[in-house]
Structures are given as C-alpha cells and as structure tokens.
Design a protein around this motif. Structure first.
Motif, mmCIF file in Angstrom:
data_model
loop_
_atom_site.group_PDB
_atom_site.id
_atom_site.type_symbol
_atom_site.label_atom_id
_atom_site.label_comp_id
_atom_site.label_asym_id
_atom_site.label_seq_id
_atom_site.Cartn_x
_atom_site.Cartn_y
_atom_site.Cartn_z
ATOM 1 N N HIS A 38 46.418 -20.526 57.903
ATOM 2 C CA HIS A 38 47.590 -21.517 58.118
ATOM 3 C C HIS A 38 47.716 -21.780 59.604
ATOM 4 O O HIS A 38 48.925 -21.620 60.103
ATOM 5 N N GLY A 39 46.622 -22.184 60.235
ATOM 6 C CA GLY A 39 46.606 -22.592 61.469
ATOM 7 C C GLY A 39 46.924 -21.433 62.725
ATOM 8 O O GLY A 39 47.177 -21.752 63.967
ATOM 9 N N TRP A 40 46.299 -20.320 62.286
ATOM 10 C CA TRP A 40 46.423 -19.224 63.103
ATOM 11 C C TRP A 40 47.956 -19.062 63.709
ATOM 12 O O TRP A 40 48.246 -18.449 64.599
ATOM 13 N N GLU A 41 49.100 -19.240 63.011
ATOM 14 C CA GLU A 41 50.552 -19.464 63.440
ATOM 15 C C GLU A 41 50.909 -17.782 63.351
ATOM 16 O O GLU A 41 50.735 -17.241 62.193
ATOM 17 N N PRO A 42 51.485 -17.505 64.607
ATOM 18 C CA PRO A 42 51.910 -16.134 64.575
ATOM 19 C C PRO A 42 53.348 -16.073 63.516
ATOM 20 O O PRO A 42 54.139 -16.967 63.674
ATOM 21 N N PRO A 43 53.675 -14.923 62.951
ATOM 22 C CA PRO A 43 54.970 -14.909 62.104
ATOM 23 C C PRO A 43 56.293 -15.238 63.015
ATOM 24 O O PRO A 43 56.840 -15.737 62.231
ATOM 25 N N LEU A 44 56.370 -14.831 64.306
ATOM 26 C CA LEU A 44 57.575 -15.193 65.030
ATOM 27 C C LEU A 44 57.581 -16.509 65.402
ATOM 28 O O LEU A 44 58.469 -17.203 65.385
ATOM 29 N N CYS A 45 56.305 -17.272 65.625
ATOM 30 C CA CYS A 45 56.285 -18.836 65.728
ATOM 31 C C CYS A 45 56.686 -19.632 64.652
ATOM 32 O O CYS A 45 57.551 -20.530 64.823
ATOM 33 N N CYS A 46 56.207 -18.739 63.396
ATOM 34 C CA CYS A 46 56.585 -19.562 62.275
ATOM 35 C C CYS A 46 57.777 -19.679 62.048
ATOM 36 O O CYS A 46 58.652 -20.532 61.621
ATOM 37 N N ALA A 47 58.578 -18.521 62.004
ATOM 38 C CA ALA A 47 60.042 -18.164 61.979
ATOM 39 C C ALA A 47 60.960 -19.033 62.928
ATOM 40 O O ALA A 47 62.013 -19.785 62.618
ATOM 41 N N ALA A 48 60.347 -19.279 64.081
ATOM 42 C CA ALA A 48 60.885 -20.038 65.079
ATOM 43 C C ALA A 48 60.783 -21.755 64.499
ATOM 44 O O ALA A 48 61.759 -22.465 64.615
#
Length: 120
Positions: free
Chosen positions: A35-45
């Motif tokens: 899913h786009g190599w999105e880090p969990p914190l970036c996703c939460a943001a």
C-alpha cells in the motif's frame, strides 16, 4: 487484502488499532508494503487519527523519523493533510463552492492585495 493495522487505522478506532497491535506488535514499525510503502505513523497522520492512536503506535516503537515515498515525515503528512482539510478564507466568507480552485486563489490574492493597500 489490507493489513489488519491499516484496516484498523482507517476506522480511527483506538480499540481496533490496539487489537491489531496486540496481534502483531511489529506492525507499528513496518511500512505497508503493498500500500505505497506508507509507514503506519504517516498513515495515521493522513487519516487524521485521534492522538491516542499515535500513542499506541509510539508505544510499539513506531519510528517518527520514517518517511513516506514522497520523503515526508509523519509531521509533514499531518500538516499537509490539515492544510488540505482546512477551509480557505474564501470558504469562510460563504462564497459558492462552484468556484474553481484558480478563481478562489485569485480572489484570496485580491483580498490580500486590497488589505495591503488599505494598511499602507
């Protein structure tokens, strides 16, 4: 299929995020590969999750320095997301939403120019 943590983050529910992290504590430290190599914190943001969710991720050692594929930190993502979701000055004036983005930007620039002329 979405990873359980990503699915939980999308709900914004602290209990669901806590359950996903209890099932896989390491998920807080690993980007969502499919899913786009999105880090969990970036996703939460990006999803404007409640602060308690950020706390849960940080408790499981999520990396605040980890960047998304655009080189943005979680804080950068949050700032950009909030800027995109915050109504413009034109929206606050109650003008119709049918205006194009370019027209809104031009009107805001005109307002700023006129304000500067008045104050000069």
């Amino acid at each position: 299929r979405k990873p359980p943590l990503l699915t939980a983050l999308a709900t914004g529910c602290c209990d669901k995020v806590a359950a996903a992290l209890a099932e896989d504590p390491e998920a807080a430290r690993l980007p969502f590969v499919d899913h786009g190599w999105e880090p969990p914190l970036c996703c939460a943001a990006r999803l404007c999750c409640p602060t308690q969710i950020f706390s849960l991720l940080l408790e499981k050692e999520a990396d605040v320095e980890q960047q998304d594929t655009h080189g943005r930190s979680p804080l950068d993502v949050l700032i950009q997301t909030l800027e995109e979701k915050t109504p413009s000055k034109i929206d606050l004036l109650g003008l119709p939403s049918g205006f194009t983005h370019e027209a809104r930007v031009k009107m805001e620039a005109d307002i700023a120019r006129r304000r500067a002329e008045v104050l000069a």
